[in-house]
Design an enzyme around this catalytic site. Structure first.
Site, PDB file in Angstrom:
ATOM      1  N   ARG A 284       0.860  -1.191   0.000  1.00 31.83           N
ATOM      2  CA  ARG A 284       0.000   0.000   0.000  1.00 31.83           C
ATOM      3  C   ARG A 284       0.891   1.234   0.000  1.00 31.83           C
ATOM      4  O   ARG A 284       1.791   1.354   0.821  1.00 31.83           O
ATOM      5  CB  ARG A 284      -0.886  -0.008   1.254  1.00 31.83           C
ATOM      6  CG  ARG A 284      -1.661   1.290   1.533  1.00 31.83           C
ATOM      7  CD  ARG A 284      -2.767   1.470   0.534  1.00 31.83           C
ATOM      8  NE  ARG A 284      -3.817   2.356   0.991  1.00 31.83           N
ATOM      9  CZ  ARG A 284      -3.774   3.692   0.981  1.00 31.83           C
ATOM     10  NH1 ARG A 284      -2.671   4.315   0.619  1.00 31.83           N
ATOM     11  NH2 ARG A 284      -4.819   4.392   1.350  1.00 31.83           N
TER      12      ARG A 284
ATOM     13  N   ASP B 238      -3.752   8.693  -0.909  1.00 33.28           N
ATOM     14  CA  ASP B 238      -5.036   8.000  -0.966  1.00 33.28           C
ATOM     15  C   ASP B 238      -5.647   8.290  -2.329  1.00 33.28           C
ATOM     16  O   ASP B 238      -5.966   9.450  -2.643  1.00 33.28           O
ATOM     17  CB  ASP B 238      -5.951   8.491   0.159  1.00 33.28           C
ATOM     18  CG  ASP B 238      -7.035   7.485   0.500  1.00 33.28           C
ATOM     19  OD1 ASP B 238      -7.070   6.412  -0.130  1.00 33.28           O
ATOM     20  OD2 ASP B 238      -7.846   7.771   1.399  1.00 33.28           O
TER      21      ASP B 238
ATOM     22  N   GLU C 193     -11.538   5.981  -5.088  1.00 27.92           N
ATOM     23  CA  GLU C 193     -11.978   4.591  -5.002  1.00 27.92           C
ATOM     24  C   GLU C 193     -12.630   4.116  -6.292  1.00 27.92           C
ATOM     25  O   GLU C 193     -13.295   4.887  -7.001  1.00 27.92           O
ATOM     26  CB  GLU C 193     -12.974   4.435  -3.846  1.00 27.92           C
ATOM     27  CG  GLU C 193     -12.398   4.724  -2.479  1.00 27.92           C
ATOM     28  CD  GLU C 193     -11.356   3.709  -2.074  1.00 27.92           C
ATOM     29  OE1 GLU C 193     -11.594   2.504  -2.296  1.00 27.92           O
ATOM     30  OE2 GLU C 193     -10.307   4.117  -1.544  1.00 27.92           O
TER      31      GLU C 193
ATOM     32  N   ARG D  99      -1.579  -5.600   4.242  1.00 24.25           N
ATOM     33  CA  ARG D  99      -0.718  -4.964   3.250  1.00 24.25           C
ATOM     34  C   ARG D  99       0.437  -4.284   3.979  1.00 24.25           C
ATOM     35  O   ARG D  99       0.305  -3.908   5.137  1.00 24.25           O
ATOM     36  CB  ARG D  99      -1.502  -3.930   2.433  1.00 24.25           C
ATOM     37  CG  ARG D  99      -2.685  -4.507   1.685  1.00 24.25           C
ATOM     38  CD  ARG D  99      -3.499  -3.422   1.016  1.00 24.25           C
ATOM     39  NE  ARG D  99      -3.982  -2.430   1.967  1.00 24.25           N
ATOM     40  CZ  ARG D  99      -4.847  -1.456   1.670  1.00 24.25           C
ATOM     41  NH1 ARG D  99      -5.295  -1.330   0.430  1.00 24.25           N
ATOM     42  NH2 ARG D  99      -5.236  -0.603   2.587  1.00 24.25           N
TER      43      ARG D  99
END
Length: 289
Positions: A142, A147, A150, A190
């Site tokens: 990750r 971020d 999505e 992760r």
């Protein structure tokens, strides 16, 4: 006829026995210690206790231990996240081959310790692209500090630029070698890492930083599992510049975007996750009633 002298010589009683028992002055040393067969079966420990023998033994043992330590620390392949020891985090890096990219901010890494120096990528049995059944042999990574929007999954709608972020990460990393600097293991098993990629032989690029520059991700805002590797200010500056330039997810929606319902205000991935969690909670509460 003259008789031999020994017939006429007389020795005291027992003199012959003493003469046989007393060794001659010029007799070899092994005759002094016993028979030849007996000396052949004895161990001469002086060969093992000499300074030269002790020094050679110590040097050989130390070299063997160093080689074992070197192999376990730097040359042994780590097949999955379950084999990552806590002492590795923040101290070492992982060099490997990206086998798949599943989202805009995570991918699977096949660990290749030693890189091309140990034959990865060019020896017949060390070409990852030709390997079969890689499932269970890769590390889920990750990207630290960022971020990405999505994608649609588990019945949830996709965010704008979620697919663009995935496409960019795939084109940048898939089937290429990268170096990951691990910080911790998250709740999804992760490894949270800062990931760099070598370009033009001498230059390295920070993958997370590049995503922020292109407006394809935001700075990671969650309190848990947030890691920046000392680059938080740098990441926030890159995000601010992307907002000013109105690129990627920060650009103004065009006519088509407005027709599709895109708003001027951008919903960050963190805000999206919070909204989806609230909707799920309300739906469960409604079903319970």
């Amino acid at each position: 006829m003259q008789w031999p002298d020994w017939l006429w010589s007389r020795s005291p009683k027992g003199a012959d026995d003493k003469q046989r028992e007393a060794p001659a002055q010029d007799e070899p040393p092994y005759r002094l210690a016993g028979s030849w067969e007996k000396n052949m079966n004895q161990t001469d420990w002086s060969h093992y206790t000499s300074p030269q023998a002790i020094t050679a033994s110590v040097v050989t043992t130390a070299a063997t231990l160093v080689l074992i330590r070197l192999y376990k620390t730097y040359l042994r392949r780590i097949p999955s996240v379950d084999y990552l020891k806590p002492g590795l985090f923040r101290r070492r890096s992982l060099y490997g081959y990206v086998t798949s990219v599943g989202d805009g901010d995570n991918f699977h890494l096949f660990h290749t310790p030693g890189g091309r120096w140990l034959g990865w990528g060019w020896l017949p049995r060390r070409r990852v692209a030709n390997m079969k059944k890689l499932k269970g042999k890769t590390i889920s990574v990750r990207l630290a500090g960022v971020d990405a929007p999505e994608l649609a999954h588990f019945g949830k709608p996709a965010q704008p630029y979620g697919q663009e972020a995935l496409n960019w990460l795939r084109s940048s990393l898939l089937h290429r070698y990268v170096r990951a600097y691990p910080y911790r293991r998250d709740q999804y098993d992760r490894v949270v890492c800062t990931v760099s990629q070598r370009r033009w032989l001498f230059f390295k690029t920070d993958v997370g930083y590049q995503m922020l520059q292109h407006g394809l991700a935001t700075v990671y805002e969650a309190k848990m599992y947030s890691e920046f590797g000392g680059k938080e200010e740098q990441y926030r500056a890159a995000e601010a510049r992307a907002k000013e330039r109105k690129i990627g997810m920060w650009q103004e929606p065009g006519l088509l975007g407005k027709m599709l319902g895109r708003q001027k205000s951008v919903e960050s991935p963190r805000e999206y996750k919070t909204r989806m969690a609230a909707l799920e909670k309300n739906a469960k509460t409604g079903h319970a009633k």
